[in-house]
Scaffold this active site. Structure first.
Site, PDB file in Angstrom:
ATOM      1  N   CYS A   2       0.840  -1.198   0.000  1.00 55.15           N
ATOM      2  CA  CYS A   2       0.000   0.000   0.000  1.00 55.15           C
ATOM      3  C   CYS A   2       0.876   1.249   0.000  1.00 55.15           C
ATOM      4  CB  CYS A   2      -0.947   0.074   1.176  1.00 55.15           C
ATOM      5  SG  CYS A   2      -2.065  -1.298   1.319  1.00 55.15           S
ATOM      6  N   ARG A  27       3.919  -0.490  -4.757  1.00 57.51           N
ATOM      7  CA  ARG A  27       3.618  -0.985  -3.412  1.00 57.51           C
ATOM      8  C   ARG A  27       2.280  -1.731  -3.358  1.00 57.51           C
ATOM      9  NH1 ARG A  27       6.799   1.193   0.525  1.00 57.51           N
ATOM     10  NH2 ARG A  27       5.289   0.480   2.038  1.00 57.51           N
ATOM     11  N   TRP A  74      -2.950  -2.681  -1.627  1.00 59.80           N
ATOM     12  CA  TRP A  74      -2.670  -4.106  -1.807  1.00 59.80           C
ATOM     13  C   TRP A  74      -3.516  -4.791  -0.745  1.00 59.80           C
ATOM     14  CZ3 TRP A  74      -0.642  -8.222   1.035  1.00 59.80           C
ATOM     15  CH2 TRP A  74      -0.231  -9.339   0.293  1.00 59.80           C
ATOM     16  N   ASN A 100      -1.570   1.867   5.759  1.00 56.23           N
ATOM     17  CA  ASN A 100      -0.745   0.798   5.223  1.00 56.23           C
ATOM     18  C   ASN A 100      -0.378  -0.087   6.414  1.00 56.23           C
ATOM     19  OD1 ASN A 100       1.325  -0.747   4.099  1.00 56.23           O
ATOM     20  ND2 ASN A 100       2.829   0.917   4.286  1.00 56.23           N
ATOM     21  N   GLY A 101      -0.643  -1.387   6.321  1.00 54.92           N
ATOM     22  CA  GLY A 101      -0.319  -2.285   7.439  1.00 54.92           C
ATOM     23  C   GLY A 101      -1.521  -3.126   7.812  1.00 54.92           C
ATOM     24  N   GLU A 481      16.272 -18.584  -7.982  1.00 58.74           N
ATOM     25  CA  GLU A 481      15.942 -17.206  -8.337  1.00 58.74           C
ATOM     26  C   GLU A 481      15.379 -17.133  -9.758  1.00 58.74           C
ATOM     27  OE1 GLU A 481      15.421 -14.572  -6.863  1.00 58.74           O
ATOM     28  OE2 GLU A 481      15.662 -12.984  -8.324  1.00 58.74           O
ATOM     29  N   LYS A 485      11.682 -15.704 -10.567  1.00 54.71           N
ATOM     30  CA  LYS A 485      11.435 -14.604 -11.526  1.00 54.71           C
ATOM     31  C   LYS A 485      10.342 -14.996 -12.506  1.00 54.71           C
ATOM     32  CE  LYS A 485      12.718 -11.924 -10.020  1.00 54.71           C
ATOM     33  NZ  LYS A 485      13.371 -11.808  -8.795  1.00 54.71           N
ATOM     34  N   GLU A 488       6.898 -15.143 -10.777  1.00 56.73           N
ATOM     35  CA  GLU A 488       6.402 -13.822 -10.384  1.00 56.73           C
ATOM     36  C   GLU A 488       5.779 -13.061 -11.538  1.00 56.73           C
ATOM     37  OE1 GLU A 488       9.137 -11.965  -6.864  1.00 56.73           O
ATOM     38  OE2 GLU A 488      10.127 -12.273  -8.761  1.00 56.73           O
ATOM     39  N   HIS A 504      15.562 -37.574  -8.072  1.00 54.99           N
ATOM     40  CA  HIS A 504      14.800 -37.991  -6.891  1.00 54.99           C
ATOM     41  C   HIS A 504      13.366 -37.464  -6.915  1.00 54.99           C
ATOM     42  CE1 HIS A 504      18.380 -39.697  -5.179  1.00 54.99           C
ATOM     43  NE2 HIS A 504      19.022 -38.562  -5.359  1.00 54.99           N
ATOM     44  N   LYS A 603       5.894  -4.839  -4.032  1.00 56.00           N
ATOM     45  CA  LYS A 603       7.351  -4.780  -3.944  1.00 56.00           C
ATOM     46  C   LYS A 603       7.816  -4.788  -2.502  1.00 56.00           C
ATOM     47  CE  LYS A 603      11.406  -3.386  -5.938  1.00 56.00           C
ATOM     48  NZ  LYS A 603      11.770  -4.751  -6.299  1.00 56.00           N
TER      49      LYS A 603
END
Ligand code: G6P
Length: 608
Positions: A2, A27, A74, A100-101, A481, A485, A488, A504, A603
């Site tokens: 947010c 955000r 968000w 925000n939170g 990573e 990527k 995402e 395995h 982010k």
């Protein structure tokens, strides 16, 4: 998560707040809104979707105001509907809040007020703040905010307006970031400096439970015990240009291509190539503590956690220092064996990740030495840690982290070299490693030249539904990573595995529709990875191999080969991750995905 912006001053607040929200969209971007005061009445405009929708909604209305607060959301409590979008109003229409939170005890507070007849309009936890402030209000907004926040448990960054005090915005924070900025006859509140950079570079970082008040006459700050305090004004060192796309189609692409420079910036003034050593001013005074600690923990989330895995491997292999990586979200609940003889490195791009902050608190409570490896200067993690190293990657806007990762790994390589030299690595080895590191920006340029080829490969595989990434040693976190990527930004399911683990389990998935990305540098495990590639090919899988420049053998086995210059453990992860970043980017573009603002992500994750 947010974004919050508030403005009061000589100009029309609406376009300034909307522009600020646009810069904060990374955000969160599921809905947004603004509140302003006109003729002693609060007016609100909210939309679902992104800030340009809000801009269109406002365009026809020709409204202007001296002060406004805005929010880009968000969703945590309640789906991303117009009703749940911020700002939230109190029932009497007099208090507007952006938040925000997460308010953890909102349910109890909400039930209590509902029983007393208060009518709530949304499913959010935020609305409780508007309700409480309006109940506490007796002519002074900052006092009402303080009383309301005293009842609240949780994390917040808030900005509040009251219709009866139309020349004032009150803000506060606890666990979530919030800054105030000073312009010329104008003042700002924001969750990030990016929102205000166009207008001011003079910033005040609010600390937990402090209350800030902005009016047309200036800024006032109150301590948690309600005493007026003078806060230092910090000069922001980066420019607006750094948070703009500069001709690139997406921030992510710009950030990928900026890596020769950002990696150089992470090393500048630190790498002493002629001595094969490293100078890290921020942690020089604690280097003995790091060396003598019983245990070194590296804690982080997401991409930063992958950097931590590489750091752990390098600390152990070259400095022979036992180290352990912990997901920050697990760290505090696992009762780790942390004590005064432990050193904890918190790694974070934003410096605001709630789980990482919580891990820091846990480590501090146990008397560990806590150090930060952060990008954002003045961020909560930078301020909560005893000492640290900035990675100097500059603002990262694309939600999927790219340049911050390579800068984190660069700093961890520098730190490893320094520790290794202190633990007995020879000067000659130090010089050899430093020379490779110094060459990194040039080598990264070389890798980036394959972008067009990678875009072609992306076209072939954009329709895949699953991907497997394989790597060994420090390239295993690179495989993780690479897979992250792709997930995402293209929403393709992808997994990273240590190459030898394929047999395995994951090998069962391989058929003609399963592309495998194999990181196969010419190091001591080369032959083993070649065997893994053969195993994939024997099951009709397709292989995109990442190989060392000049490797001809691999061409005959893999379907596609991307090359990186010869590298040492210190530089390999940085060079190898770049083709994987580009592959994800081009696949996402090919699939028509929103690269910079992928669905459901944010982010800066400031909720636990
Ligand atoms: C979010 C971001 C990731 C990032 C992670 C940790 O999930 O989308 O890109 O790696 O948070 O963030 P930090 O700022 O602590 O590195």
């Amino acid at each position: 998560m947010c974004g919050i912006v508030g403005y009061i001053g000589k100009n029309n607040a609406i376009p300034i707040v909307v522009e600020g929200l646009q810069r904060l969209e990374y955000r969160g971007y599921d809905s947004c809104g603004v509140a302003l005061i006109q003729d002693a009445q609060i007016l609100i405009e909210k939309v679902t979707g992104k800030v340009n929708e809000l801009q269109s909604a406002l365009a026809g209305k020709q409204i202007s105001a001296d002060l406004a607060i805005g929010h880009t959301r968000w969703a945590t409590h309640g789906s991303p509907t117009q009703k749940n979008a911020h700002p939230h109003l109190s029932q009497d229409g007099k208090v507007a809040v952006v938040h925000n939170g997460i308010i953890e005890n909102y349910k109890v507070l909400k039930d209590d007020l509902t029983n007393k007849g208060y009518i709530f309009n949304s499913e959010t936890d935020t609305e409780i703040i508007a309700a409480l402030v309006s109940q506490m209000y007796d002519g002074n907004l900052e006092k009402a905010v303080r009383k309301a926040l005293a009842l609240v448990v949780g994390a917040y960054g808030i900005a509040v307006m009251h219709a009866d005090e139309p020349e004032k915005i009150v803000c506060s924070r606890n666990g979530a970031p919030l800054i105030m900025a000073v312009g010329e006859q104008e003042y700002f509140v924001a969750s990030d400096v990016a929102a205000v950079l166009n207008h001011s570079k003079d910033v005040i970082y609010l600390d937990n439970q402090e209350i800030g008040v902005i009016t047309k006459d200036g800024i006032n700050t109150l301590s948690p015990d309600d005493v007026q305090i003078d806060k230092e004004i910090h000069k922001v060192t980066f420019d607006l240009e750094e948070i703009e796309k500069s001709g690139y189609e997406h921030f992510m692409l710009k950030e990928i291509f900026s890596q020769p420079q950002t990696i150089y910036d992470a090393m500048r003034g630190r790498l002493q190539s002629s001595e094969g050593n490293v100078h890290l001013g921020g942690i020089d005074h604690v280097i003995g503590t790091i060396l003598n600690a019983d245990q070194r923990y590296l804690t982080a989330c997401g991409t930063s956690w992958h950097a931590a895995l590489i750091g752990e491997m390098m600390f152990e292999q070259f400095a022979r220092l036992p180290s352990e990586v912990e997901y920050a979200s697990e760290f505090r609940y696992r009762e780790p064996l942390v004590d005064a003889k432990s050193v904890v490195f918190a790694i974070s791009q934003s410096g605001e990740t709630a789980d990482t902050l919580a891990a820091i608190q846990e480590a501090k409570q146990k008397d560990a030495t806590v150090l930060g490896i952060c990008n954002v200067v003045g961020s909560s993690i930078a301020r909560e840690t005893e000492a640290g190293v900035y990675i100097h990657a500059g603002p990262e806007i694309g939600v999927a982290s790219t340049k911050a990762f390579t800068s984190q790994v660069t700093v961890l390589s520098l730190l490893t070299l320094k520790l290794a030299r202190m633990m007995g690595m020879s000067e000659a080895d130090g010089i050899r490693i430093a020379a490779q590191m110094e060459k990194l920006p040039e080598d990264v340029e070389w890798v980036l030249k394959q972008a067009d080829k990678i875009a072609e490969i992306a076209k072939i595989y954009a329709g895949a539904t699953n991907f497997l990434y394989l790597g060994r040693g420090v390239n295993f976190p690179v495989a993780l990573e690479g897979a992250l990527k792709l997930k995402e930004i293209s929403y393709i399911h992808a997994e990273g595995y240590p190459a030898a683990e394929m047999k395995h389990g994951p090998i069962a998935l391989i058929d003609e529709s399963m592309p495998v990305v194999a990181i196969a540098p010419q190091d001591k495990t080369y032959d083993k990875i070649i065997s893994n590639i053969e195993e994939v090919k024997a099951r009709n899988g397709s292989v995109i191999a990442l190989a060392t420049e000049g490797d001809k053998r691999i061409k005959d086995i893999a379907d596609h080969v991307l090359y990186v210059p010869p590298a040492l453990t210190f530089t390999a992860p940085i060079l190898n991750v770049i083709p994987l970043q580009l592959l994800s980017y081009y696949i996402a573009v090919e699939r028509g995905c929103d690269v910079d603002q992928p669905r459901n992500l944010a982010k800066s994750v400031t909720v636990e």
